[in-house]
Scaffold this motif. Structure first.
Motif, mmCIF file in Angstrom:
data_model
loop_
_atom_site.group_PDB
_atom_site.id
_atom_site.type_symbol
_atom_site.label_atom_id
_atom_site.label_comp_id
_atom_site.label_asym_id
_atom_site.label_seq_id
_atom_site.Cartn_x
_atom_site.Cartn_y
_atom_site.Cartn_z
ATOM 1 N N TRP A 104 0.804 -1.034 -0.094
ATOM 2 C CA TRP A 104 -0.055 0.652 -0.115
ATOM 3 C C TRP A 104 0.725 1.367 0.047
ATOM 4 C CZ3 TRP A 104 -4.941 0.034 -0.458
ATOM 5 C CH2 TRP A 104 -5.804 -1.373 -0.248
ATOM 6 N N GLY A 105 0.172 2.414 -0.244
ATOM 7 C CA GLY A 105 0.783 3.686 -0.302
ATOM 8 C C GLY A 105 0.930 4.378 0.881
ATOM 9 N N GLN A 106 0.967 6.012 0.884
ATOM 10 C CA GLN A 106 0.571 6.605 1.610
ATOM 11 C C GLN A 106 -0.602 7.062 2.234
ATOM 12 O OE1 GLN A 106 2.543 7.188 -0.326
ATOM 13 N NE2 GLN A 106 2.487 9.858 -0.260
ATOM 14 N N GLY A 107 -1.423 7.488 0.908
ATOM 15 C CA GLY A 107 -2.842 7.505 0.781
ATOM 16 C C GLY A 107 -2.012 9.545 0.532
ATOM 17 N N THR A 108 -3.146 9.873 -0.529
ATOM 18 C CA THR A 108 -2.877 10.846 -0.572
ATOM 19 C C THR A 108 -4.535 11.594 -1.212
ATOM 20 O OG1 THR A 108 -2.691 12.818 -2.518
ATOM 21 C CG2 THR A 108 -3.484 10.700 -3.548
ATOM 22 N N GLN A 109 -4.437 12.922 -0.057
ATOM 23 C CA GLN A 109 -5.674 13.433 -0.261
ATOM 24 C C GLN A 109 -6.606 13.964 -1.433
ATOM 25 O OE1 GLN A 109 -7.770 13.721 3.214
ATOM 26 N NE2 GLN A 109 -9.275 14.855 1.701
ATOM 27 N N VAL A 110 -8.067 13.967 -1.330
ATOM 28 C CA VAL A 110 -8.780 13.993 -2.605
ATOM 29 C C VAL A 110 -10.162 15.306 -2.305
ATOM 30 C CG1 VAL A 110 -9.953 13.943 -4.427
ATOM 31 C CG2 VAL A 110 -8.100 12.805 -3.997
#
Length: 114
Positions: A104-110
């Motif tokens: 998994w990646g660290q996540g990005t906010q949308v």
């Protein structure tokens, strides 16, 4: 060890578009299915879209016709083009890849404003 690095995301008005990308790096032998998931505040993480190595795609009903997933097998990168965004698309978007184990990646906010 495989690492996923996401880019893109941000703030957009309702009806707008955003693009996400996620590149896999590290000790890669082969990247199989890649995908995007999202988690809104107070909700469980949910599937957005996945794409196999031979480019078979799958989408959540909520994004069909608005989002498009693609990949570059040479660059080990997966993309998510998001069009006609709605406030309910607001979430942290996570990249996932089977390389060969789930990573998994660290996540990005949308964030989509109304």
């Amino acid at each position: 060890q495989v690492r996923l690095v996401e880019s893109g995301g941000g703030l957009v008005q309702s009806g707008g578009s955003l693009s996400l990308s996620c590149a896999a790096s590290g000790s890669i032998v082969r990247v199989n299915t890649m995908g995007w998931y999202r988690q809104a505040p107070g909700k469980q993480r949910e599937l957005v879209a996945t794409i196999t190595r031979n480019r078979t795609t799958r989408y959540a009903d909520s994004v069909k016709g608005r989002f498009s997933i693609s990949r570059d097998n040479v660059k080990n990168t997966v993309y998510l083009q998001m069009n006609s965004l709605k406030p309910e698309d607001t979430a942290v978007y996570y990249c996932q890849a089977d390389a060969p184990f789930s990573t998994w990646g660290q996540g990005t906010q949308v964030t989509v404003s109304s």
